[in-house]
Motif scaffolding. Structure first.
Motif, mmCIF file in Angstrom:
data_model
loop_
_atom_site.group_PDB
_atom_site.id
_atom_site.type_symbol
_atom_site.label_atom_id
_atom_site.label_comp_id
_atom_site.label_asym_id
_atom_site.label_seq_id
_atom_site.Cartn_x
_atom_site.Cartn_y
_atom_site.Cartn_z
ATOM 1 N N MET A 105 0.820 -1.212 0.000
ATOM 2 C CA MET A 105 0.000 0.000 0.000
ATOM 3 C C MET A 105 0.855 1.264 0.000
ATOM 4 S SD MET A 105 -2.833 -1.152 2.829
ATOM 5 C CE MET A 105 -3.634 -2.761 2.731
ATOM 6 N N GLY A 106 2.170 1.097 -0.041
ATOM 7 C CA GLY A 106 3.045 2.253 -0.128
ATOM 8 C C GLY A 106 3.597 2.769 1.191
ATOM 9 N N VAL A 107 3.446 2.016 2.267
ATOM 10 C CA VAL A 107 3.967 2.450 3.576
ATOM 11 C C VAL A 107 5.490 2.398 3.558
ATOM 12 C CG1 VAL A 107 3.989 1.969 6.049
ATOM 13 C CG2 VAL A 107 1.886 1.648 4.725
ATOM 14 N N GLU A 108 6.119 3.427 4.118
ATOM 15 C CA GLU A 108 7.579 3.519 4.122
ATOM 16 C C GLU A 108 8.175 2.889 5.389
ATOM 17 O OE1 GLU A 108 9.455 4.430 1.631
ATOM 18 O OE2 GLU A 108 7.694 4.862 0.391
ATOM 19 N N THR A 109 9.485 3.033 5.541
ATOM 20 C CA THR A 109 10.227 2.295 6.563
ATOM 21 C C THR A 109 9.717 2.543 7.979
ATOM 22 O OG1 THR A 109 12.230 2.265 5.204
ATOM 23 C CG2 THR A 109 12.508 1.960 7.579
ATOM 24 N N THR A 110 9.529 3.794 8.358
ATOM 25 C CA THR A 110 9.083 4.096 9.721
ATOM 26 C C THR A 110 7.752 3.430 10.024
ATOM 27 O OG1 THR A 110 10.238 6.224 9.664
ATOM 28 C CG2 THR A 110 8.547 5.931 11.362
ATOM 29 N N GLY A 111 6.826 3.514 9.084
ATOM 30 C CA GLY A 111 5.528 2.887 9.263
ATOM 31 C C GLY A 111 5.624 1.376 9.349
ATOM 32 N N LEU A 112 6.516 0.788 8.559
ATOM 33 C CA LEU A 112 6.679 -0.657 8.582
ATOM 34 C C LEU A 112 7.185 -1.142 9.939
ATOM 35 C CD1 LEU A 112 8.281 -1.274 5.058
ATOM 36 C CD2 LEU A 112 5.912 -1.645 5.745
ATOM 37 N N VAL A 113 8.157 -0.408 10.492
ATOM 38 C CA VAL A 113 8.692 -0.787 11.803
ATOM 39 C C VAL A 113 7.613 -0.687 12.871
ATOM 40 C CG1 VAL A 113 10.360 -0.168 13.592
ATOM 41 C CG2 VAL A 113 11.043 -0.131 11.181
ATOM 42 N N LEU A 114 6.840 0.391 12.842
ATOM 43 C CA LEU A 114 5.772 0.564 13.826
ATOM 44 C C LEU A 114 4.699 -0.512 13.674
ATOM 45 C CD1 LEU A 114 5.356 4.453 13.749
ATOM 46 C CD2 LEU A 114 6.466 3.065 15.497
ATOM 47 N N ILE A 115 4.392 -0.900 12.445
ATOM 48 C CA ILE A 115 3.382 -1.941 12.215
ATOM 49 C C ILE A 115 3.884 -3.284 12.737
ATOM 50 C CG2 ILE A 115 2.262 -3.308 10.403
ATOM 51 C CD1 ILE A 115 1.998 -0.693 8.813
ATOM 52 N N GLY A 116 5.142 -3.620 12.438
ATOM 53 C CA GLY A 116 5.689 -4.890 12.909
ATOM 54 C C GLY A 116 5.684 -4.989 14.425
ATOM 55 N N ALA A 117 6.187 -3.937 15.094
ATOM 56 C CA ALA A 117 6.202 -3.948 16.554
ATOM 57 C C ALA A 117 4.790 -3.901 17.124
ATOM 58 C CB ALA A 117 7.022 -2.763 17.061
ATOM 59 N N GLY A 118 3.901 -3.135 16.473
ATOM 60 C CA GLY A 118 2.534 -3.006 16.967
ATOM 61 C C GLY A 118 1.748 -4.307 16.873
ATOM 62 N N VAL A 119 1.915 -5.039 15.761
ATOM 63 C CA VAL A 119 1.229 -6.323 15.620
ATOM 64 C C VAL A 119 1.730 -7.307 16.680
ATOM 65 C CG1 VAL A 119 0.949 -8.338 14.109
ATOM 66 C CG2 VAL A 119 0.695 -6.040 13.184
ATOM 67 N N GLY A 120 3.037 -7.321 16.908
ATOM 68 C CA GLY A 120 3.579 -8.182 17.953
ATOM 69 C C GLY A 120 3.015 -7.836 19.315
ATOM 70 N N LEU A 121 2.936 -6.554 19.630
ATOM 71 C CA LEU A 121 2.396 -6.113 20.911
ATOM 72 C C LEU A 121 0.924 -6.512 21.050
ATOM 73 C CD1 LEU A 121 2.914 -4.507 23.527
ATOM 74 C CD2 LEU A 121 2.184 -2.445 22.281
ATOM 75 N N ALA A 122 0.152 -6.356 19.964
ATOM 76 C CA ALA A 122 -1.264 -6.724 20.003
ATOM 77 C C ALA A 122 -1.447 -8.221 20.212
ATOM 78 C CB ALA A 122 -1.946 -6.277 18.710
ATOM 79 N N CYS A 123 -0.627 -9.035 19.545
ATOM 80 C CA CYS A 123 -0.704 -10.488 19.723
ATOM 81 C C CYS A 123 -0.341 -10.871 21.162
ATOM 82 C CB CYS A 123 0.232 -11.194 18.740
ATOM 83 S SG CYS A 123 -0.272 -11.082 17.005
ATOM 84 N N GLY A 124 0.688 -10.234 21.707
ATOM 85 C CA GLY A 124 1.054 -10.502 23.094
ATOM 86 C C GLY A 124 -0.046 -10.103 24.059
ATOM 87 N N ALA A 125 -0.726 -8.975 23.780
ATOM 88 C CA ALA A 125 -1.835 -8.547 24.633
ATOM 89 C C ALA A 125 -2.985 -9.547 24.567
ATOM 90 C CB ALA A 125 -2.308 -7.161 24.199
ATOM 91 N N PHE A 126 -3.212 -10.128 23.397
ATOM 92 C CA PHE A 126 -4.269 -11.128 23.270
ATOM 93 C C PHE A 126 -3.927 -12.382 24.068
ATOM 94 C CE2 PHE A 126 -6.385 -14.617 20.844
ATOM 95 C CZ PHE A 126 -7.693 -14.249 21.117
ATOM 96 N N ASN A 127 -2.674 -12.808 23.986
ATOM 97 C CA ASN A 127 -2.242 -13.945 24.799
ATOM 98 C C ASN A 127 -2.393 -13.636 26.288
ATOM 99 O OD1 ASN A 127 -1.509 -15.667 22.686
ATOM 100 N ND2 ASN A 127 0.577 -14.899 22.601
ATOM 101 N N GLY A 128 -2.006 -12.435 26.683
ATOM 102 C CA GLY A 128 -2.135 -12.040 28.077
ATOM 103 C C GLY A 128 -3.575 -12.016 28.539
ATOM 104 N N PHE A 129 -4.478 -11.579 27.673
ATOM 105 C CA PHE A 129 -5.903 -11.575 28.015
ATOM 106 C C PHE A 129 -6.411 -12.991 28.257
ATOM 107 C CE2 PHE A 129 -10.223 -12.163 26.278
ATOM 108 C CZ PHE A 129 -10.951 -11.472 27.249
#
Length: 334
Positions: A105-129
């Protein structure tokens, strides 16, 4: 009738300072043993291959363990607290697929890093829940999310692959910060210091040990067990997301099979590092030494052209041995 005098108490056995000092305790510690094993493996690799001591080859060797060791830092805290996360490999896959889709979709490097870390954090929060919120056993919950996250990655990408990442994104997995020192190795060193201080130098770390030894007693002592468990799962997911950024950057492409089986190697690092699988004990230094040992073994086998399947067999045997050895020694002592 005279009463017999009471028996004289046996004086305590005196242990000389040279045998009771801190040096001997350090000498007998698991970390000292791991350091000796690492030195022996390093020497063997240097003698077995003339290419091993090349600085750039040693730099390449760090790629064999840096991403896994990042996750192992957080996994160590989680296992010390008496929990476990078997979904970290699937989190890497889902985070990588999310970054690949965003790049289309055209997202650049900064956005990609934030998405990767954010998805990991969300998955961890789901496991924690699931574990801290609903009270599910962590091994059951994370086996389920392992299939869930990996399945979502396959649904999104199928048998295809994402590529076309920007050149600046490749620096996270292929860049060097100084000489032959890679960015991944530098990042791992910083994270190791942070996690070491967090576990061994803060009240939060002491509470983690307390939960791992007796969660009920810790709760009665005022420790917020559920909140700490939730935090640890989120940290583990975040580290898996960061590892996904580095791994995707290094490979330059995304497939849904990325990170397959990585959870086994991460747990092996943690257990080999002296963290009790039942919780309550362990150190960050031991985990880092175990990661170094596994990286040296993998790189050494690669230089000797040993097939990768042999490393998988070795990891399985190593994990079983490290868990079984304390039990066998205890039975022999009895």
């Amino acid at each position: 009738m005279t009463m017999a005098p009471p028996p004289r108490p046996i004086p305590p056995r005196h242990i000389p300072d040279r045998l009771n000092g801190s040096f001997l305790r350090r000498l007998k510690s698991w970390e000292t043993l791991l350091l000796a094993v690492a030195a022996a493996i390093f020497t063997f690799n240097a003698l077995a291959s003339p290419y091993f001591l090349d600085p750039w080859n040693l730099s390449d060797a760090t790629f064999n363990f840096t991403e896994k060791a990042m996750i192992a830092l957080a996994m160590a805290l989680l296992i010390i607290a008496g929990e476990i996360d078997l979904s970290v490999g699937a989190i890497i896959a889902l985070a990588s697929v999310a970054m690949g889709a965003a790049r289309q979709m055209g997202v650049e490097t900064t956005g990609l890093v934030l998405i990767g870390a954010g998805v990991g954090l969300a998955c961890g929060a789901f496991n924690g829940f699931l574990v801290a919120g609903l009270g599910l056993p962590s091994i059951v919950a994370t086996i389920g999310t392992m299939s869930l996250f990996r399945g979502i990655a396959y649904i999104i990408l199928g048998d295809g692959a994402y590529g076309g990442y920007p050149a600046s994104f490749a620096w996270f997995g292929q860049g060097y910060v100084w000489g032959a020192i890679t960015f991944e190795l530098a990042l791992l060193a910083v994270l190791a210091v942070v996690y070491g201080v967090l576990l061994h130098g803060t009240n939060f770390g002491r509470r983690i040990y307390a939960i791992g030894n007796n969660a009920t007693a810790a709760a009665f002592s005022g420790v917020r067990v559920r909140r700490i468990r939730m935090t640890l799962f989120m940290l583990t997911g975040l580290m898996a997301g960061i590892a996904s950024v580095c791994l995707t950057s290094r490979l330059g492409s995304t497939r849904p099979s990325i990170g397959m089986g990585m959870e086994l190697e991460v747990i092996t690092m943690v257990v080999l590092g002296g963290v009790a699988i039942t919780g309550g004990s362990g150190t960050i230094l031991g985990v880092m030494l175990a990661a170094l040992i596994m990286g040296l073994i993998t790189f050494g086998l690669g230089l000797l052209n040993v097939p990768g399947v042999v490393m998988s067999i070795f990891v399985g045997i190593l994990l079983i041995s490290v868990i079984a050895l304390p039990k066998l020694l205890e039975k022999m002592r009895r």
